[in-house]
Scaffold this motif. Structure first.
Motif: not given
Length: 305
Positions: A221-241
């Motif tokens: 439940x910890x994710x790395x999201x790459x969007x708009x050439x930016x990388x973010x580490x997010x919890x599942x709750x943060x990703x959901x929102x």
């Protein structure tokens, strides 16, 4: 196992009965056989897609919920439900399995000792060996023979156990009730464990949000999201929102669709046009009609206004 038809009496607000048949009752052209129908056996066809159409509050969701309940019984030989209104429902289910057609009948009863599980009362199973000469008498009781089964099972286990023998998820169900962030873990795991092709993952992400380059689960439940050439580490709750509800629903829906197509299962969707653009809906329907994609005879059942 393929569902051919069902009847239900005293189901929710449909006391007068519901009858659904998934076999074509019309003369079948070669075009129908190519684009609209799946062949189960010689001259035995079912529709590749079925739409339940009607106005709001006309009972479309109830019918799809009934279909979901029937598949629960066929898949796990049990039915758990907290809705009191299906207590007393009578079901008649007709299905095809291994060159035979079965007609199963039961009444659902609620017993306090079983909690949310319903018991199966007055069960019976009839069987008919299928040949193409029987294609027009599938729903005629005269051609069936009763199977004598002595029930030595708990009240909340159907005697379908003796016919289908193994628990098997025959259908996937999608509605508007995605409210938990652990949905990402469940979906991502399907791709990472090799159950589904990993190449589909990025394709689906970008189908619903072209700004996403990648999404990976690095820990539970910890994710790395790459969007708009930016990388973010997010919890599942943060990703959901962070992701739009449409993106999350799209990821889940198309993953279920791929899974159903891969396994030859049924995919049930409630009011699909409420969630997605018309083009996406059309593309999904085409996938189930295209035999080059739908090689295992998966079926799609959905409701629409």
């Amino acid at each position: 196992m393929k569902l051919l038809g069902l009847k239900a009496f005293h189901y929710k607000n449909c006391a007068d009965g519901i009858e659904l048949k998934f076999l074509p009752l019309f003369r079948k052209s070669e075009e129908d056989k190519t684009y609209e129908l799946n062949e189960l056996d010689k001259e035995l066809y079912i529709f590749s897609t079925t739409a339940i159409v009607g106005k709001n509050a006309s009972g479309k969701t109830s019918i799809l919920k009934l279909l979901k309940d029937v598949y629960s019984i066929l898949s796990s030989f049990q039915l758990m439900d907290e809705v009191i209104s299906i207590d007393g429902t009578i079901l008649e289910i007709t299905f095809y399995e291994n060159k035979k057609i079965y007609k199963y009948r039961t009444q659902l009863k609620r017993q306090m000792s079983l909690g949310n599980n319903l018991s199966f009362v007055d069960e019976s199973i009839k069987v008919m060996n299928y040949t193409k000469t029987k294609k027009n008498v599938i729903f005629n009781d005269e051609y069936y023979k009763s199977l004598k089964i002595t029930k030595e099972l708990p009240d909340d286990i159907s005697i379908l156990f003796y016919v289908l023998k193994n628990r098997n998820n025959y259908a996937y169900y999608f509605d508007d009730s995605i409210s938990k962030e652990n949905v990402y873990h469940d979906i991502y795991t399907l791709y990472q464990n090799g159950h589904l092709n990993k190449d589909y993952w990025k394709y689906i992400l970008q189908l619903f949000d072209e700004n996403i380059q990648d999404l990976k689960e690095i820990r539970n439940d910890v994710y790395v999201l790459t969007a708009n050439n930016e990388t973010l580490e997010l919890s599942a709750k943060e990703l959901f929102h962070m992701l739009s509800s449409g993106t999350t629903k799209g990821i889940v829906l198309y993953t279920f669709a791929i899974q159903a197509l891969k396994e030859g299962k049924t995919f049930i969707i409630d009011e699909i046009e409420n969630h997605f653009h018309k083009t996406l809906v059309e593309n999904l329907i085409i996938l189930f009609k295209d035999k080059a994609v739908n090689k295992k005879g998966a079926t799609l059942a959905m409701s629409s206004i």
